[in-house]
Design a protein around this motif. Structure first.
Motif, PDB file in Angstrom:
ATOM      1  N   LEU B  33      -0.859  -8.273  61.539  1.00  0.00           N
ATOM      2  CA  LEU B  33      -2.309  -8.063  61.408  1.00  0.00           C
ATOM      3  C   LEU B  33      -2.825  -8.570  60.063  1.00  0.00           C
ATOM      4  O   LEU B  33      -3.907  -9.152  59.981  1.00  0.00           O
ATOM      5  CB  LEU B  33      -2.647  -6.580  61.581  1.00  0.00           C
ATOM      6  N   ILE B  34      -2.046  -8.341  59.017  1.00  0.00           N
ATOM      7  CA  ILE B  34      -2.451  -8.822  57.685  1.00  0.00           C
ATOM      8  C   ILE B  34      -2.472 -10.356  57.682  1.00  0.00           C
ATOM      9  O   ILE B  34      -3.409 -10.978  57.160  1.00  0.00           O
ATOM     10  CB  ILE B  34      -1.485  -8.288  56.595  1.00  0.00           C
ATOM     11  N   ALA B  35      -1.468 -10.962  58.290  1.00  0.00           N
ATOM     12  CA  ALA B  35      -1.413 -12.433  58.346  1.00  0.00           C
ATOM     13  C   ALA B  35      -2.611 -12.981  59.123  1.00  0.00           C
ATOM     14  O   ALA B  35      -3.254 -13.957  58.698  1.00  0.00           O
ATOM     15  CB  ALA B  35      -0.109 -12.889  58.991  1.00  0.00           C
ATOM     16  N   LEU B  36      -2.914 -12.350  60.242  1.00  0.00           N
ATOM     17  CA  LEU B  36      -4.069 -12.788  61.044  1.00  0.00           C
ATOM     18  C   LEU B  36      -5.359 -12.664  60.229  1.00  0.00           C
ATOM     19  O   LEU B  36      -6.148 -13.607  60.149  1.00  0.00           O
ATOM     20  CB  LEU B  36      -4.171 -11.930  62.314  1.00  0.00           C
ATOM     21  N   GLY B  37      -5.539 -11.506  59.625  1.00  0.00           N
ATOM     22  CA  GLY B  37      -6.764 -11.260  58.848  1.00  0.00           C
ATOM     23  C   GLY B  37      -6.894 -12.199  57.662  1.00  0.00           C
ATOM     24  O   GLY B  37      -7.974 -12.734  57.385  1.00  0.00           O
ATOM     25  N   MET B  76      -3.994  -6.038  71.080  1.00  0.00           N
ATOM     26  CA  MET B  76      -4.184  -5.741  69.655  1.00  0.00           C
ATOM     27  C   MET B  76      -4.843  -6.918  68.935  1.00  0.00           C
ATOM     28  O   MET B  76      -5.738  -6.731  68.091  1.00  0.00           O
ATOM     29  CB  MET B  76      -2.825  -5.420  69.021  1.00  0.00           C
ATOM     30  N   HIS B  77      -4.410  -8.124  69.262  1.00  0.00           N
ATOM     31  CA  HIS B  77      -5.018  -9.303  68.637  1.00  0.00           C
ATOM     32  C   HIS B  77      -6.486  -9.456  69.046  1.00  0.00           C
ATOM     33  O   HIS B  77      -7.308  -9.889  68.246  1.00  0.00           O
ATOM     34  CB  HIS B  77      -4.229 -10.570  68.982  1.00  0.00           C
ATOM     35  N   ARG B  78      -6.787  -9.134  70.301  1.00  0.00           N
ATOM     36  CA  ARG B  78      -8.194  -9.211  70.742  1.00  0.00           C
ATOM     37  C   ARG B  78      -9.046  -8.261  69.910  1.00  0.00           C
ATOM     38  O   ARG B  78     -10.133  -8.622  69.444  1.00  0.00           O
ATOM     39  CB  ARG B  78      -8.265  -8.863  72.239  1.00  0.00           C
ATOM     40  N   VAL B  79      -8.545  -7.045  69.713  1.00  0.00           N
ATOM     41  CA  VAL B  79      -9.266  -6.058  68.895  1.00  0.00           C
ATOM     42  C   VAL B  79      -9.451  -6.604  67.481  1.00  0.00           C
ATOM     43  O   VAL B  79     -10.562  -6.594  66.924  1.00  0.00           O
ATOM     44  CB  VAL B  79      -8.489  -4.712  68.854  1.00  0.00           C
ATOM     45  N   ALA B  80      -8.369  -7.072  66.892  1.00  0.00           N
ATOM     46  CA  ALA B  80      -8.413  -7.544  65.505  1.00  0.00           C
ATOM     47  C   ALA B  80      -9.332  -8.765  65.363  1.00  0.00           C
ATOM     48  O   ALA B  80     -10.076  -8.881  64.381  1.00  0.00           O
ATOM     49  CB  ALA B  80      -7.002  -7.869  65.018  1.00  0.00           C
ATOM     50  N   LEU B  81      -9.286  -9.658  66.343  1.00  0.00           N
ATOM     51  CA  LEU B  81     -10.147 -10.852  66.272  1.00  0.00           C
ATOM     52  C   LEU B  81     -11.623 -10.466  66.359  1.00  0.00           C
ATOM     53  O   LEU B  81     -12.468 -11.034  65.652  1.00  0.00           O
ATOM     54  CB  LEU B  81      -9.794 -11.842  67.382  1.00  0.00           C
ATOM     55  N   ASN B  82     -11.934  -9.501  67.226  1.00  0.00           N
ATOM     56  CA  ASN B  82     -13.330  -9.040  67.299  1.00  0.00           C
ATOM     57  C   ASN B  82     -13.779  -8.483  65.951  1.00  0.00           C
ATOM     58  O   ASN B  82     -14.910  -8.719  65.520  1.00  0.00           O
ATOM     59  CB  ASN B  82     -13.480  -7.960  68.380  1.00  0.00           C
ATOM     60  N   LEU B  83     -12.881  -7.756  65.306  1.00  0.00           N
ATOM     61  CA  LEU B  83     -13.216  -7.205  63.983  1.00  0.00           C
ATOM     62  C   LEU B  83     -13.386  -8.331  62.957  1.00  0.00           C
ATOM     63  O   LEU B  83     -14.266  -8.260  62.088  1.00  0.00           O
ATOM     64  CB  LEU B  83     -12.130  -6.217  63.538  1.00  0.00           C
TER      65      LEU B  83
END
Lengths: 138, 184
Positions: B33-37, B76-83
């Motif tokens: 998640l940190i890497a994605l963000g 989880m990635h969908r949630v994080a991407l929306n954020l």
């Protein structure tokens, strides 16, 4: 697959063939038998960009943040424990109440039994009642 | 063939408050998640906000998770991407604008790329990509989703994903190699 198609796919997915979609990987074998040097050249060129992309490292999260997230999780176990304590409390209260009722019932039976004693009795009832009165008072 | 979801067994245990499952989930997913963000937003604080908020959603939905639908990691990635998109909107970055095909490196001030560590140069170049190109590259290349998974996450066809990836890589090549900021 043609060389042109191979080049296009390399520009999409990079030089690491492991990260290519499986169906495209399967098509490469035949092409590599006849055009190995050209394939190598295309891959080497794209590998430079991959190496740059790979150099972008992300610092791992620190322990304090990890602990903070773990602590933010719902403590369902504690809820269960609270439920258990609550149920236990109710159980003890129930047992206490049942005991009190049973005790009261016994006393009332005793009293009833004593009340059925001949009127002349021995005075035991009065003694008992007096004793209980004193016990409560004390 | 049904693909097994490697995270699915943790979710009911998390819902029961099992500490070992909670710790394992955070250990598995926090770095991702940190890497994605970081790669989507190029800001550590924002990336941590994304991770924190995503975990709140994970805790909330752990008990309702039904296997056999989407993979947990994809959800989880969908949630994080929306954020991430919410953050980009707050920054007033154009999140849906994909009209920029090719970035002109001459428009980037030289000192924004030169004199930086190579990793920072890549981070900056990523941040210069149009959002959808960046998202495609981050999901497929860095987060290692298959092309169909990444396309599914982005609600686009595989062909459209490949087009975004091709343009993203071309732009990164232009900014990092052909412009001479990084010696390739």
């Amino acid at each position: 697959m043609t060389l042109e198609r191979f080049k296009k796919l390399t520009e999409i997915y990079g030089a690491n063939l492991q990260s290519w979609p499986k169906q495209h990987r399967n098509e490469i074998n035949q092409l590599s038998e006849t055009n190995f040097a050209q394939l190598r050249e295309i891959l080497d060129s794209e590998a430079k960009l991959d190496a740059l992309l790979d150099s972008h490292r992300i610092m791992p999260p620190d322990r304090a943040f990890f602990d903070q997230l773990v602590a933010s999780a719902p403590q369902a176990t504690r809820k269960h424990e609270r439920s258990w304590y609550w149920l236990t409390g109710v159980s003890f209260a129930g047992i206490g109440l049942a005991s009190a009722l049973a005790g009261a019932f016994c006393i009332s039976l005793c009293i009833s039994a004593l009340m059925t004693q001949p009127a002349e009795g021995t005075g035991t009832t009065s003694e008992l009642i007096d004793f209980e009165h004193e016990w409560i008072a004390s | 063939m049904i693909e097994l979801d490697p995270d699915a067994d943790l979710l009911p245990r998390i819902a029961k408050g099992e500490q070992s499952a909670i710790r394992e989930m955070v250990a598995r997913k926090l770095p991702r998640l940190i890497a994605l963000g970081m790669r989507m937003l190029n800001d550590r604080g924002d990336a941590e906000d994304i991770a924190q908020e995503t975990f709140m959603r994970i805790w909330k939905h752990a008990g309702e998770w039904e296997t056999g639908q989407a993979k947990f990691d994809t959800w989880m990635h969908r949630v994080a991407l929306n954020l991430c998109y919410d953050k980009l909107r707050i920054r007033q970055e154009p999140v849906e604008d994909d009209t920029v095909d090719q970035i002109d490196p001459d428009l980037i001030p030289e000192d924004r790329l030169a004199h930086r560590q190579q990793s920072d140069q890549v981070a900056f170049a990523l941040s210069m990509l149009p959002t959808r190109q960046r998202e495609a590259l981050v999901l497929q290349y860095y987060q290692e989703f298959s092309n169909s998974e990444a396309a599914n996450l982005m609600n686009i066809s595989v062909d459209a994903l490949e087009s975004l990836l091709s343009r993203a890589r071309r732009n990164m090549r232009t900014m990092l190699i052909e412009s001479g900021f990084v010696k390739g």
